[in-house]
Design an enzyme around this catalytic site. Sequence first.
Site, PDB file in Angstrom:
ATOM      1  N   THR A  12       0.806  -1.219   0.000  1.00  0.00           N
ATOM      2  CA  THR A  12       0.000   0.000   0.000  1.00  0.00           C
ATOM      3  C   THR A  12       0.845   1.278   0.000  1.00  0.00           C
ATOM      4  OG1 THR A  12      -0.155  -0.073   2.408  1.00  0.00           O
ATOM      5  CG2 THR A  12      -1.950  -1.116   1.154  1.00  0.00           C
ATOM      6  N   CYS A  13       2.144   1.145   0.025  1.00  0.00           N
ATOM      7  CA  CYS A  13       3.054   2.290   0.066  1.00  0.00           C
ATOM      8  C   CYS A  13       3.276   2.837  -1.343  1.00  0.00           C
ATOM      9  CB  CYS A  13       4.372   1.849   0.688  1.00  0.00           C
ATOM     10  SG  CYS A  13       5.727   3.015   0.497  1.00  0.00           S
ATOM     11  N   SER A  14       3.023   4.122  -1.540  1.00  0.00           N
ATOM     12  CA  SER A  14       3.170   4.726  -2.869  1.00  0.00           C
ATOM     13  C   SER A  14       4.618   4.700  -3.349  1.00  0.00           C
ATOM     14  CB  SER A  14       2.634   6.155  -2.877  1.00  0.00           C
ATOM     15  OG  SER A  14       3.363   6.972  -1.977  1.00  0.00           O
TER      16      SER A  14
END
Length: 115
Positions: A12-14
């Site tokens: 979920t980390c950009s």
Amino acid sequence: MSEKIVIYQKPTCSKCRATISLLKENGQEFDSVNYYEVPLTVEELRKLIQKLNVPVRDVLRKDEPAAHGLNSASDDEIIKAMVENPDLMQRPIVVRGDQAKLCRPPENVMELLKK
């Protein structure tokens, strides 16, 4: 350089997603380790930090609420805290052979691809 690339990341980390995109755009094969699903051990994290060649505190996400009590902690205490609470770890970390980069910004991964 033919060493396998491994990215330690959170889906979920950009910044993680952007780094993965850069690897794919450059035709790189890599293994992806979601360290939330496959937790790192203290020894594995210690080895990653050695490959990064940075102080332990540079891998700590200091803005995380759980980090606020670690101001006077030892390196070993910080590593243990990061293993117990993966949100405390800067990400992504990309490893190639005995070299590693903290890919914040994601373009840092390009330094590993040039070697």
